[in-house]
Design a protein around this motif. Structure first.
Motif, PDB file in Angstrom:
ATOM      1  N   ILE A 369       0.835  -1.212   0.000  1.00 37.31           N
ATOM      2  CA  ILE A 369       0.000   0.000   0.000  1.00 37.31           C
ATOM      3  C   ILE A 369       0.867   1.257   0.000  1.00 37.31           C
ATOM      4  O   ILE A 369       0.640   2.191  -0.792  1.00 37.31           O
ATOM      5  N   THR A 370       1.881   1.297   0.885  1.00 34.52           N
ATOM      6  CA  THR A 370       2.725   2.503   0.963  1.00 34.52           C
ATOM      7  C   THR A 370       3.566   2.689  -0.299  1.00 34.52           C
ATOM      8  O   THR A 370       3.879   3.823  -0.676  1.00 34.52           O
ATOM      9  N   THR A 371       3.917   1.580  -0.962  1.00 34.67           N
ATOM     10  CA  THR A 371       4.676   1.698  -2.216  1.00 34.67           C
ATOM     11  C   THR A 371       3.844   2.388  -3.287  1.00 34.67           C
ATOM     12  O   THR A 371       4.340   3.272  -4.005  1.00 34.67           O
ATOM     13  N   PHE A 372       2.580   1.991  -3.419  1.00 32.62           N
ATOM     14  CA  PHE A 372       1.704   2.631  -4.403  1.00 32.62           C
ATOM     15  C   PHE A 372       1.462   4.104  -4.068  1.00 32.62           C
ATOM     16  O   PHE A 372       1.236   4.922  -4.968  1.00 32.62           O
ATOM     17  N   LEU A 373       1.522   4.462  -2.778  1.00 31.52           N
ATOM     18  CA  LEU A 373       1.269   5.847  -2.365  1.00 31.52           C
ATOM     19  C   LEU A 373       2.526   6.720  -2.416  1.00 31.52           C
ATOM     20  O   LEU A 373       2.424   7.939  -2.246  1.00 31.52           O
ATOM     21  N   THR A 374       3.712   6.110  -2.619  1.00 36.88           N
ATOM     22  CA  THR A 374       4.967   6.866  -2.579  1.00 36.88           C
ATOM     23  C   THR A 374       5.003   8.040  -3.560  1.00 36.88           C
ATOM     24  O   THR A 374       5.347   9.168  -3.169  1.00 36.88           O
ATOM     25  N   PRO A 375       4.686   7.865  -4.854  1.00 35.39           N
ATOM     26  CA  PRO A 375       4.721   9.022  -5.769  1.00 35.39           C
ATOM     27  C   PRO A 375       3.785  10.150  -5.332  1.00 35.39           C
ATOM     28  O   PRO A 375       4.119  11.334  -5.496  1.00 35.39           O
ATOM     29  N   TYR A 376       2.631   9.784  -4.778  1.00 33.47           N
ATOM     30  CA  TYR A 376       1.678  10.802  -4.340  1.00 33.47           C
ATOM     31  C   TYR A 376       2.213  11.560  -3.121  1.00 33.47           C
ATOM     32  O   TYR A 376       2.008  12.772  -3.000  1.00 33.47           O
ATOM     33  N   MET A 377       2.894  10.852  -2.219  1.00 33.46           N
ATOM     34  CA  MET A 377       3.481  11.519  -1.048  1.00 33.46           C
ATOM     35  C   MET A 377       4.593  12.482  -1.478  1.00 33.46           C
ATOM     36  O   MET A 377       4.729  13.573  -0.911  1.00 33.46           O
ATOM     37  N   ILE A 378       5.384  12.080  -2.481  1.00 34.45           N
ATOM     38  CA  ILE A 378       6.450  12.963  -2.958  1.00 34.45           C
ATOM     39  C   ILE A 378       5.853  14.234  -3.555  1.00 34.45           C
ATOM     40  O   ILE A 378       6.338  15.351  -3.300  1.00 34.45           O
ATOM     41  N   ARG A 379       4.775  14.081  -4.344  1.00 35.95           N
ATOM     42  CA  ARG A 379       4.127  15.256  -4.945  1.00 35.95           C
ATOM     43  C   ARG A 379       3.429  16.107  -3.884  1.00 35.95           C
ATOM     44  O   ARG A 379       3.282  17.324  -4.051  1.00 35.95           O
ATOM     45  N   LEU A 380       2.986  15.482  -2.792  1.00 32.78           N
ATOM     46  CA  LEU A 380       2.204  16.191  -1.774  1.00 32.78           C
ATOM     47  C   LEU A 380       3.058  17.110  -0.914  1.00 32.78           C
ATOM     48  O   LEU A 380       2.529  18.011  -0.251  1.00 32.78           O
ATOM     49  N   ALA A 381       4.376  16.916  -0.925  1.00 36.01           N
ATOM     50  CA  ALA A 381       5.248  17.663  -0.022  1.00 36.01           C
ATOM     51  C   ALA A 381       5.172  19.170  -0.269  1.00 36.01           C
ATOM     52  O   ALA A 381       5.010  19.958   0.677  1.00 36.01           O
ATOM     53  N   THR A 382       5.270  19.579  -1.526  1.00 36.85           N
ATOM     54  CA  THR A 382       5.269  21.019  -1.825  1.00 36.85           C
ATOM     55  C   THR A 382       3.932  21.681  -1.496  1.00 36.85           C
ATOM     56  O   THR A 382       3.915  22.756  -0.864  1.00 36.85           O
ATOM     57  N   PRO A 383       2.755  21.112  -1.876  1.00 34.85           N
ATOM     58  CA  PRO A 383       1.479  21.715  -1.451  1.00 34.85           C
ATOM     59  C   PRO A 383       1.337  21.804   0.067  1.00 34.85           C
ATOM     60  O   PRO A 383       0.795  22.796   0.582  1.00 34.85           O
ATOM     61  N   CYS A 384       1.807  20.784   0.797  1.00 33.39           N
ATOM     62  CA  CYS A 384       1.741  20.831   2.262  1.00 33.39           C
ATOM     63  C   CYS A 384       2.605  21.959   2.808  1.00 33.39           C
ATOM     64  O   CYS A 384       2.215  22.652   3.758  1.00 33.39           O
ATOM     65  N   TYR A 385       3.785  22.145   2.199  1.00 32.41           N
ATOM     66  CA  TYR A 385       4.638  23.242   2.649  1.00 32.41           C
ATOM     67  C   TYR A 385       3.968  24.586   2.380  1.00 32.41           C
ATOM     68  O   TYR A 385       3.983  25.482   3.234  1.00 32.41           O
ATOM     69  N   ASN A 386       3.363  24.730   1.182  1.00 30.40           N
ATOM     70  CA  ASN A 386       2.689  25.995   0.857  1.00 30.40           C
ATOM     71  C   ASN A 386       1.542  26.275   1.817  1.00 30.40           C
ATOM     72  O   ASN A 386       1.342  27.419   2.251  1.00 30.40           O
ATOM     73  N   ALA A 387       0.779  25.222   2.151  1.00 35.70           N
ATOM     74  CA  ALA A 387      -0.325  25.400   3.096  1.00 35.70           C
ATOM     75  C   ALA A 387       0.199  25.774   4.480  1.00 35.70           C
ATOM     76  O   ALA A 387      -0.361  26.639   5.162  1.00 35.70           O
ATOM     77  N   LEU A 388       1.286  25.130   4.902  1.00 36.02           N
ATOM     78  CA  LEU A 388       1.876  25.428   6.209  1.00 36.02           C
ATOM     79  C   LEU A 388       2.442  26.838   6.235  1.00 36.02           C
ATOM     80  O   LEU A 388       2.327  27.559   7.235  1.00 36.02           O
ATOM     81  N   GLU A 389       3.011  27.255   5.116  1.00 33.38           N
ATOM     82  CA  GLU A 389       3.591  28.593   5.031  1.00 33.38           C
ATOM     83  C   GLU A 389       2.518  29.668   5.172  1.00 33.38           C
ATOM     84  O   GLU A 389       2.741  30.719   5.786  1.00 33.38           O
ATOM     85  N   ARG A 390       1.316  29.390   4.622  1.00 36.50           N
ATOM     86  CA  ARG A 390       0.229  30.372   4.715  1.00 36.50           C
ATOM     87  C   ARG A 390      -0.323  30.496   6.134  1.00 36.50           C
ATOM     88  O   ARG A 390      -0.794  31.564   6.519  1.00 36.50           O
ATOM     89  N   ARG A 391      -0.251  29.416   6.917  1.00 39.19           N
ATOM     90  CA  ARG A 391      -0.881  29.407   8.235  1.00 39.19           C
ATOM     91  C   ARG A 391       0.074  29.773   9.366  1.00 39.19           C
ATOM     92  O   ARG A 391      -0.370  30.245  10.411  1.00 39.19           O
ATOM     93  N   LEU A 392       1.363  29.530   9.175  1.00 35.91           N
ATOM     94  CA  LEU A 392       2.324  29.855  10.227  1.00 35.91           C
ATOM     95  C   LEU A 392       2.703  31.332  10.164  1.00 35.91           C
ATOM     96  O   LEU A 392       2.668  31.950   9.093  1.00 35.91           O
TER      97      LEU A 392
END
Length: 755
Positions: A369-392
Motif C-alpha cells: 500500500i505505501t509503495t503505491f502511495l509513494t509518488p503521491y506523497m512525494i508530490r504532496l510535499a510542496t502543497p503541504c509546505y505551501n499550506a503550512l507557510e500560509r498558516r504559520l
C-alpha cells in the motif's frame, strides 16, 4: 527416466509465474519487488486455484541465499570512505528517523496488545524505508537530479547500514532473556569489534591476494572467487554469533575498496537478481488472505503511522540535519514507505520463532500500500509546505527556512579535535588487532605448544614460547599505538603554541603507553605467576624496547603503507586510467574520438607511428582510404600521417587481406599492466647537495627526464610559487627542485643525486 526432483518443479513454477507477473508490473511501471511478492502469493498454498509450491523448506534455503547475496551486493556499493565524507548531517537525520519510527512502531504494536518481541520487530520494520522503491519513484518523476533527492539517497544508504546492525542486535535480543540495556551495549561493542577487525584484516589480505592472482583472473574465476569469499565470511559470521547476511555485507564492503570492484558488481548482478527474486517470491508465499481480512484495521493503522510518522518525524530529522523547512518536508515525505529490509527483518523474526505468523503478511500488505502511495506523497510535499507557510507566522517560516544556515555544520576542526580523533582511532584499531592476535595465539597456538611440550617442567617453556611469539606479532601495532601522531603537525603546533598544552600532550602519550603496557601485562598474567610489580616492569621494559627498535618501526611503517595502498587501490586505478584526476594535476585533457570500420585500440602498438613506418600495404596488401579523427575526415592519407588511439580506419582490400589486417590490429597491443599500484605518480622535493653529479649540468644534460623518467616541475627559491626550470638552467649546490615520477623512478633519481 527418473522422477524430476520437487525442487526443480518448484523453481520452474516460481520463475515462470514471476516472469509473467514482473512483465505486467514492468508494463504498469511499478517496482519489480512488488511483482515478485504478488508472484509468490499466486504460487502459495493460500491460492487454491493455481499450482502451488511443494517443497517449502528448499525454497526457504534458497531465499536465505538470496538475502545473503542481496546484502553482498549492497556491500559492493558501499564505501566507508564515502560515509566518512558525508559529514554529520545525514547521520543525525538517519539516527533521528530510525529512533522515532521505532518508538512509534512499538507504541502502535502495544496499542493492539501484541507481544513484546512483535512490537520490537515491528518498530524495526517501520524504521526502514525502501532504497529501491524511492530511487524508482525519483527516476519516474524526474526528480533524481534534484538536491533534496541526493540528501534522501545519502540517508537511505546509512539506513541500510544501520539495518545490518539492527538485524544483529535483534538476533541478540531474541536469543537472550530480554532487551535490557546491558545486552544491547554488549551487542553493539561486539559488532564494532568484529566489524573493525574484519575490515582491517580484509583490506590487508584480500587486495593482496587479488593483486598476486590478477593474471589468472578471468570473469569466470573472479565470479567464483568473489562468491566463495562471500560465503566464507558468511560462515565465519555465523560462527561468532552473527547472521550470514552480516558477514556477506562485510565481505562486499571489503571488495568494494579493490580495483576489481566494478567488475565484481557486474558479474554478481545476475546471481543476485536470481536469488533475490526467489527471496521476494518466498515473501509473497507467506501472505494469507484470511490474515489480511482479520487484521485490516491494524494494516490501515500501520499505513497511516508510516505516512504521518515519516512526514512529521522525517521532516523534523532532516531539519535537525541542517535542512530548511521546505527541503526537509520534501525529504521526509519521500521516505513514507517500507520495503525490502522490512521483509528481511520480518523473515529474521520468523526464523528465530519470536514473532507471530500474522506479522509477516501484515507488513507485506503495508509495504504494498505505501509503495503505491509513494509518488503521491512525494508530490504532496510542496502543497503541504505551501499550506503550512500560509498558516504559520511569517517570522516562524523565515526562521525555519534559514535553519540550515544557523545549524552548526562547520567542517573545520580544531587542532585538538583532529589530534585526539586520530589518536583515538589509531588506538582503537591497533587495540582490536592486538586483542585478536592474542585471542588466536591463546586459543590455538598455546594448546598446540603444550601438547608439543608435555609435562610440568616443559609447561613453562610452552608458555614462554607462546608469550614471546605473541609479543613479537603485536609489537608493530603497540609501537604504532604509542608513537603515531607524536610527530604530527597538530602535535608540534600545539606544543609550540603554549606551555599549557604540553602537560595534556604528554598525558596523551602516557595513556597510550599505559594501554600498551596493559597488553603485555595481560599476556604475562595469563602465562606466568609473577607478581604484579614484576609484570608491570616487564611491560614497561618491553614497550620501551619496541619504541627504540628500528626493526619494529620499519615493520610498523611497512604494514601501514600496505594498508593505505590497498585502501586506495581503486582510486589509484582510476587515476592511472584517467578516470580521476591525480592529486598534483590541475586538469585532464579529454578527447572525443569517433570509431569506424577498424578501431585502433587505446593500447595499440601502432599508435604514434606513421603509415610509411607501418607499411601496411606491403605487409597485408591493403590500402588506407580514409581516417576519421573526431569530426575531421582525412581522405587518401599520405605516409607521414600518424595513427592515434580511437582513429577510425577505412581499409580497401580482399577478405583474406582484411582478416589478416584485423588480426594484427587486435593482437599487436601492449600487455595489460598487472601492477597498477606501482604506477601512481609521486611529487617529491630534492636538494642538490655537494658531490651531486648534477651540479653544473643543465636540465637537458642531467638526463632526469630521459634517463630517469622523471619531470622537474619547479625550482624552490623561497617564494610562494615555484620558479620554472628552463632546459638551459645549470644546477647549483643547494638548489631545491621538485620532481614528479613513479616511486621507483624517483628512488633511482635520489640515489643518483646522492652520488
Amino acid at each position: 527416466m527418473g522422477e524430476l526432483p520437487a525442487l526443480i518443479k518448484d523453481l520452474a513454477l516460481i520463475l515462470m509465474v514471476a516472469g509473467v507477473v514482473t512483465l505486467v508490473f514492468k508494463k504498469l511501471k511499478q517496482p519489480l519487488v512488488l511483482g515478485y511478492v504478488v508472484a509468490g502469493f499466486l504460487v502459495s498454498p493460500h491460492m487454491p486455484y493455481l499450482a502451488s509450491v511443494v517443497d517449502h523448506q528448499d525454497i526457504k534455503t534458497w531465499a536465505d541465499i538470496g538475502v545473503m547475496f542481496l546484502l553482498f551486493s549492497l556491500g559492493l556499493d558501499f564505501s566507508f570512505k564515502k560515509i566518512l565524507k558525508m559529514g554529520a548531517s545525514p547521520i543525525i537525520s538517519t539516527v533521528t528517523i530510525i529512533f522515532c519510527m521505532m518508538m512509534l512502531g512499538i507504541c502502535v504494536g502495544q496499542l493492539f496488545g501484541w507481544s513484546k518481541m512483535d512490537c520490537i520487530f515491528l518498530g524495526g520494520m517501520l524504521a526502514m524505508s525502501s532504497t529501491t522503491i524511492i530511487y524508482k519513484a525519483f527516476d519516474d518523476l524526474g526528480l533524481r537530479q534534484q538536491q533534496f533527492a541526493g540528501l534522501v539517497m545519502s540517508v537511505l544508504i546509512l539506513e541500510d547500514i544501520l539495518a545490518i546492525v539492527m538485524m544483529v542486535m535483534l538476533s541478540a535480543i531474541a536469543s537472550g532473556s530480554g532487551a535490557d540495556g546491558g545486552q544491547m551495549l554488549t551487542s553493539v561493542l561486539k559488532i564494532g569489534f568484529f566489524l573493525v577487525l574484519w575490515f582491517v584484516v580484509g583490506i590487508f589480505a584480500i587486495p593482496l591476494f587479488l593483486r598476486h592472482t590478477r593474471k589468472l583472473m578471468n570473469n569466470e574465476v573472479l565470479l567464483v572467487v568473489s562468491l566463495g569469499l562471500c560465503c566464507a565470511m558468511a560462515v565465519l559470521s555465523t560462527e561468532v554469533g552473527f547472521s550470514s547476511a552480516f558477514g556477506a555485507f562485510v565481505m562486499g564492503s571489503i571488495l568494494a575498496e579493490t580495483i576489481e570492484a566494478e567488475k565484481i558488481i557486474r558479474l554478481v548482478e545476475p546471481v543476485k537478481n536470481l536469488f533475490g527474486a526467489i527471496f521476494f517470491v518466498s515473501v509473497g508465499m507467506l501472505v494469507d488472505p484470511k490474515i489480511l481480512v482479520d487484521y485490516a484495521i491494524p494494516i490501515i493503522a500501520l499505513v497511516m503511522t508510516i505516512l504521518v510518522g515519516q512526514a512529521v518525524f522525517g521532516s523534523f530529522a532532516f531539519m535537525l540535519g541542517g535542512e530548511s523547512l521546505k527541503s526537509a518536508m520534501r525529504c521526509g515525505f519521500s521516505m513514507a514507505q517500507i520495503g525490502e529490509f522490512s521483509f528481511i527483518i520480518a523473515s529474521l523474526g520468523l526464523s528465530l520463532g519470536v514473532i507471530g505468523n500474522f506479522l509477516y503478511p501484515v507488513v507485506v500488505a503495508v509495504s504494498v500500500i505505501t509503495t503505491f502511495l509513494t509518488p503521491y506523497m512525494i508530490r504532496l510535499a510542496t502543497p503541504c509546505y505551501n499550506a503550512l507557510e500560509r498558516r504559520l507566522p511569517k517570522r516562524w517560516v523565515r526562521s525555519l527556512n534559514h535553519f540550515a544556515t544557523n545549524h552548526p555544520n562547520s567542517t573545520e576542526q580544531s587542532k585538538w579535535k583532529k589530534l585526539l580523533l586520530a589518536m583515538g582511532r589509531n588506538m582503537l584499531i591497533y587495540s582490536i588487532l592486538s586483542a585478536a592476535i592474542i585471542a588466536v595465539m591463546f586459543t590455538f597456538v598455546l594448546p598446540f605448544m603444550r601438547r608439543l611440550l608435555p609435562g610440568w617442567e616443559l609447561h613453562w617453556y610452552a608458555n614462554a614460547i607462546t608469550g614471546i611469539l605473541t609479543v613479537i606479532f603485536i609489537s608493530p601495532f603497540l609501537r604504532a599505538m604509542v608513537m603515531k601522531k607524536n610527530h604530527s603537525e597538530e602535535f608540534h603546533a600545539l606544543w609550540e603554541e603554549s606551555n599549557i598544552n604540553r602537560v595534556p600532550l604528554i598525558f596523551t602519550v602516557l595513556v597510550r603507553v599505559i594501554v600498551a603496557v596493559g597488553f603485555i601485562f595481560y599476556i604475562c598474567n595469563y602465562l606466568t605467576r609473577f607478581s604484579n610489580a614484576v609484570m608491570i616492569t616487564i611491560g614497561v621494559v618491553v614497550v620501551i624496547l619496541m619504541v627504540l627498535s628500528r626493526t619494529i618501526k620499519n615493520r610498523s611503517i611497512k604494514l601501514e603503507r600496505l594498508f593505505i595502498q590497498n585502501l586506495r587501490s581503486r582510486d589509484i586505478e582510476a587515476q592511472v586510467h584517467g578516470h580521476k584526476r591525480p592529486l598534483y594535476e590541475g586538469k585532464l585533457l579529454d578527447r572525443d574520438i569517433h570509431i569506424a570500420d577498424f578501431d585502433v585500440p587505446a593500447d595499440s602498438l601502432w599508435m604514434g607511428r606513421t603509415l610509411k613506418d607501418l607499411n601496411l600495404g606491403h605487409k597485408f596488401g591493403v590500402h588506407v582510404s580514409s581516417i576519421l579523427r573526431a569530426n575531421r575526415r582525412l581522405n587518401i592519407p599520405d605516409g607521414d600521417d600518424c595513427l592515434y588511439p580511437g582513429d577510425r580506419l577505412q581499409i580497401i582490400g580482399s577478405d583474406d587481406q582484411l582478416t589478416a589486417f584485423r588480426r594484427a590490429l587486435e593482437t599487436e597491443v601492449q600487455e595489460e599492466d598487472y601492477e597498477l599500484e606501482k604506477r601512481e605518480m609521486k611529487l617529491r622535493s630534492m636538494v642538490i647537495a655537494g658531490g651531486s653529479p648534477f651540479i653544473g649540468q643543465t636540465l637537458q644534460e642531467s638526463g632526469i627526464r630521459h634517463q630517469y623518467n622523471c619531470m622537474v616541475v619547479g625550482l624552490e627559491e623561497g617564494e610562494e610559487n615555484l620558479s620554472q626550470v628552463k632546459p638551459t638552467y645549470r644546477f647549483q649546490k643547494g638548489d631545491i627542485i621538485w620532481v614528479v615520477g613513479e616511486e621507483e623512478a624517483i628512488a633511482a633519481l635520489l640515489k643518483a643525486k646522492a652520488g
